[in-house]
Design an enzyme around this catalytic site. Structure first.
Site, PDB file in Angstrom:
ATOM      1  N   CYS A 154      35.274  66.802  75.009  1.00  0.00           N
ATOM      2  CA  CYS A 154      35.606  65.853  76.078  1.00  0.00           C
ATOM      3  C   CYS A 154      36.510  66.514  77.116  1.00  0.00           C
ATOM      4  O   CYS A 154      37.584  67.022  76.772  1.00  0.00           O
ATOM      5  CB  CYS A 154      36.292  64.621  75.496  1.00  0.00           C
ATOM      6  SG  CYS A 154      36.677  63.387  76.753  1.00  0.00           S
ATOM      7  N   GLY A 256      22.623  71.487  76.870  1.00  0.00           N
ATOM      8  CA  GLY A 256      22.825  71.725  78.285  1.00  0.00           C
ATOM      9  C   GLY A 256      21.544  71.937  79.070  1.00  0.00           C
ATOM     10  O   GLY A 256      20.774  72.852  78.772  1.00  0.00           O
ATOM     11  N   ALA A 278      21.219  65.390  76.288  1.00  0.00           N
ATOM     12  CA  ALA A 278      22.178  64.414  76.814  1.00  0.00           C
ATOM     13  C   ALA A 278      21.639  63.800  78.106  1.00  0.00           C
ATOM     14  O   ALA A 278      20.887  62.833  78.082  1.00  0.00           O
ATOM     15  CB  ALA A 278      23.531  65.081  77.030  1.00  0.00           C
TER      16      ALA A 278
END
Length: 408
Positions: A154, A256, A278
């Site tokens: 994060c 990624g 993601a």
């Protein structure tokens, strides 16, 4: 924190759905004062009749498609959509351990698991060994999961400045205590998600991975960017390939910029055990199908609207069909639409595949709905929500939570 939600606040919507979880089985979250001693903790659990049988499990997900734990957007209804399109592994949104220990209902709702999630984990964020270990022990006795993940990726200031998320990459003593402490109390595998490092040109992951392996971590996911980079640069898959050797024999997943089956194929050629997806899932959740079937899917606007309709139905089931549930479903739908609008239909692309870091050009779709779905305007996203959930309340406004710089 996963891709695409770099600046999302920590507060999250909660609710209940079918599946397993502490709230559904009647276990109320408990306050930290009840955890002053291990004996008191076990007395509490025995009184509730919730003592889980000790079991040792292994996490074998090599070659699987892993949906990232996406803050705000990675809610249970969205995960159901991704499961339907072929996601193999799912993980709940980042949950803050202190919020769980304080009994915040909205935080506990993040741990809810739907029955379709056959391989499911939860992700914890925290900065201190005592609270992270207490939280892991509590979860070990109250929720049914296949693994617990520590968020060490994060990048947001709110988390970083308190010593959590990416900051743990520079706090090795605390990081080790957290990992060893959680491993001692968990009956399920412990995994970790990290970035390449904190600063843009100072890679730390390759030095950290052997330590994590020795501390007993079952699997690591590496997001190929530093904290400083956010989304301004492409993920560094060459560095991820170097890190595969540093992690061996511990499995390393890569994360990624995967938006096509070609991207996934190139990622797997680096030797990673699997890929985590993601933002690619937010732009097109059918990406999992494309990867498994090795094709580009020119999905129609009506098919995409059907996906959104299913999401709203899942949302009403999860958050409730009363006025509050409808508006909560609407706001999570709008958060997702702020990503979906970046998708460019395959049939309109000048070249395949679409690149995740290239800003979509303005275009007219092949029908009104396709053009509407391409709009970057919140008013048009609201119009789509009204097709599915009816008119918005008076004075309704919407502003996306994420502020990720996704393009050059």
């Amino acid at each position: 924190m996963a891709e695409g939600a770099a600046e999302a606040p920590l507060e999250n919507g909660g609710g209940c759905d079918s599946g397993t979880g502490a709230l559904e089985r009647g276990v109320a979250p408990i306050k930290p004062q009840y955890l002053t001693t291990k004996e008191q903790f076990h007395e509490f659990l025995e009184a509730k009749g919730q003592e889980k049988p000790c079991r040792e499990t292994e996490l074998d997900i090599r070659g699987k498609l892993y949906l990232a734990p996406l803050t705000t957007c990675g809610n249970l209804p969205f995960r159901r959509i991704c499961k339907r399109f072929g996601a193999d592994v799912t993980c709940g949104e980042m949950a803050v351990c202190t919020n769980l220990l304080q009994g915040q209902m909205s935080e506990w709702a993040l741990l809810k698991r739907h029955q379709c999630e056959d391989v499911f984990g939860v992700q914890l964020e925290g900065a201190f060994p005592d609270t992270m270990t207490k939280c892991a022990e509590l979860l070990n006795h109250t929720v049914e999961v296949d693994f617990v993940d520590i968020n060490v990726g994060c990048p947001i200031d709110l988390v970083y400045k308190k010593g959590g998320g990416c900051a743990l990459m520079n706090r090795l003593a605390k990081f080790q205590q957290i990992v060893r402490g959680m491993n001692q109390v968990l009956d399920v595998p412990l995994t970790v998600k990290i970035r390449t490092g904190v600063q843009e040109r100072v890679n730390l992951a390759h030095r950290l991975l052997p330590e994590l392996r020795d501390w007993g971590v079952a699997l690591v996911t590496l997001h190929g960017r530093s904290r400083e980079q956010r989304y301004t640069k492409l993920a560094d898959w060459e560095y991820i390939e170097q890190c595969v050797k540093a992690a061996s024999p511990m499995p390393l997943f890569g994360n990624g910029d995967i938006l096509s089956f070609e991207d996934a194929n190139r990622a797997m050629q680096t030797g990673v055990a699997g890929v985590m997806i993601a933002r690619g899932a937010l732009l097109k959740p059918w990406l999992f199908t494309e990867i498994k079937e090795q094709r580009h899917w020119d999905i129609s606007s009506s098919e995409r609207l059907d996906v959104l309709r299913d999401f709203t139905n899942y949302g009403l089931e999860h958050w409730g069909s009363d006025t509050q549930g409808v508006e909560k479903t609407r706001r999570f739908l709008l958060q997702w639409l702020s990503f979906l609008c970046r998708y460019v239909p395959v049939g309109l692309l000048e070249r395949l595949p679409q690149r995740i870091n290239e800003r979509p050009p303005y275009y007219l779709g092949r029908d009104y709905l396709e053009t509407l779905m391409a709009s970057q305007k919140a008013d048009d996203w609201i119009r789509i929500s009204e097709m599915l959930l009816g008119p918005v309340p008076p004075n309704f406004t919407f502003l996306p939570k994420h502020k990720a710089n996704a393009y050059k």
